[in-house]
Enzyme design. Structure first.
Site, PDB file in Angstrom:
ATOM      1  N   ARG A   6       0.861  -1.187   0.000  1.00  0.00           N
ATOM      2  CA  ARG A   6       0.000   0.000   0.000  1.00  0.00           C
ATOM      3  C   ARG A   6       0.894   1.233   0.000  1.00  0.00           C
ATOM      4  O   ARG A   6       1.977   1.234   0.596  1.00  0.00           O
ATOM      5  CB  ARG A   6      -0.884   0.026   1.246  1.00  0.00           C
ATOM      6  CG  ARG A   6      -1.951  -1.018   1.265  1.00  0.00           C
ATOM      7  CD  ARG A   6      -2.767  -0.933   2.568  1.00  0.00           C
ATOM      8  NE  ARG A   6      -3.697  -2.039   2.637  1.00  0.00           N
ATOM      9  CZ  ARG A   6      -3.413  -3.229   3.167  1.00  0.00           C
ATOM     10  NH1 ARG A   6      -2.224  -3.453   3.695  1.00  0.00           N
ATOM     11  NH2 ARG A   6      -4.316  -4.192   3.168  1.00  0.00           N
ATOM     12  N   HIS A  16      -3.923   4.000  -4.914  1.00  0.00           N
ATOM     13  CA  HIS A  16      -4.112   2.550  -4.821  1.00  0.00           C
ATOM     14  C   HIS A  16      -3.997   1.859  -6.183  1.00  0.00           C
ATOM     15  O   HIS A  16      -3.862   0.639  -6.252  1.00  0.00           O
ATOM     16  CB  HIS A  16      -5.459   2.249  -4.158  1.00  0.00           C
ATOM     17  CG  HIS A  16      -5.430   1.040  -3.299  1.00  0.00           C
ATOM     18  ND1 HIS A  16      -4.512   0.848  -2.281  1.00  0.00           N
ATOM     19  CD2 HIS A  16      -6.197  -0.080  -3.312  1.00  0.00           C
ATOM     20  CE1 HIS A  16      -4.735  -0.323  -1.705  1.00  0.00           C
ATOM     21  NE2 HIS A  16      -5.744  -0.906  -2.316  1.00  0.00           N
ATOM     22  N   TYR A  36      -9.094  -6.979  -6.376  1.00  0.00           N
ATOM     23  CA  TYR A  36      -7.793  -6.509  -6.865  1.00  0.00           C
ATOM     24  C   TYR A  36      -7.385  -7.131  -8.190  1.00  0.00           C
ATOM     25  O   TYR A  36      -6.465  -6.668  -8.824  1.00  0.00           O
ATOM     26  CB  TYR A  36      -6.698  -6.842  -5.844  1.00  0.00           C
ATOM     27  CG  TYR A  36      -6.637  -5.890  -4.699  1.00  0.00           C
ATOM     28  CD1 TYR A  36      -5.595  -4.985  -4.578  1.00  0.00           C
ATOM     29  CD2 TYR A  36      -7.619  -5.887  -3.722  1.00  0.00           C
ATOM     30  CE1 TYR A  36      -5.531  -4.115  -3.521  1.00  0.00           C
ATOM     31  CE2 TYR A  36      -7.569  -5.017  -2.659  1.00  0.00           C
ATOM     32  CZ  TYR A  36      -6.522  -4.131  -2.566  1.00  0.00           C
ATOM     33  OH  TYR A  36      -6.466  -3.271  -1.518  1.00  0.00           O
TER      34      TYR A  36
END
Length: 185
Positions: A38, A133, A169
């Site tokens: 992250r 992100h 994701y």
């Protein structure tokens, strides 16, 4: 806001080229798309954590969001960008690697990274929703699509507690789903 991964490798190459005169931002982009971390965990890195790294070195990270321990391994791409960047700054070990211009020693913010990623995408005419992100999602997408890494391995790397989180994701495209419908048994 839900953000997209950068799917096309040509666009990744274009952003790297765009950032060729900005070693800090180039390192941030390369580290983001090559580590699977992250952004907030990348921003927590200090110069002393990475300044004497070699390819294959493991760097321990404590995830801010989960409190879990994690690592990233220095690969050739990150190391080259890191060395380029370190040549441009004072090597003060306890300073943040991605230091903000505000205050004495604070990292840039995740919000600032979101704005940067959006600007980079705009500058190469990339259409979609992009933010901080997107870097982690880009790593995940290419591990699965380009390198064929299984979702189980990705879930472990991403430190996800449930498969449903990892699925978000993976960046599975509608075309991929339709492609499998052509498979014959």
């Amino acid at each position: 806001m839900k953000v997209d991964p950068i799917i096309d490798l040509k666009n990744i190459k274009s952003i790297k080229k765009l950032l060729s005169d900005n070693p800090r931002d180039r390192l941030l982009f390369i580290m983001g798309i090559n580590s699977g971390l992250r952004v907030q965990d990348i921003l927590a890195l200090k110069i002393g954590d990475v300044k004497i790294c070699k390819i294959g070195d493991r760097i321990a990270v404590k995830e801010k969001k989960t409190g879990k321990d994690n690592v990233f391994i220095m690969n050739k791409e990150i190391l080259n960008a890191l060395q380029d960047y370190l040549r441009t700054i004072d090597l003060i070990e306890d300073h943040f690697l991605f230091k903000s211009r505000k205050g004495r020693n604070y990292p840039i913010t995740t919000y600032a990274v979101t704005q940067m990623v959006q600007r980079w995408a705009d500058e190469i005419n990339l259409v979609g929703n992009f933010g901080a992100h997107s870097l982690r999602k880009t790593w995940c997408y290419h591990q699965r699509k380009t390198f064929g890494v299984s979702w189980e391995v990705l879930a472990k790397r991403l430190n996800h507690s449930s498969p449903s989180i990892t699925r978000r994701y993976l960046g599975v495209q509608e075309e991929e789903v339709e492609e499998i419908l052509l498979n014959t048994i």
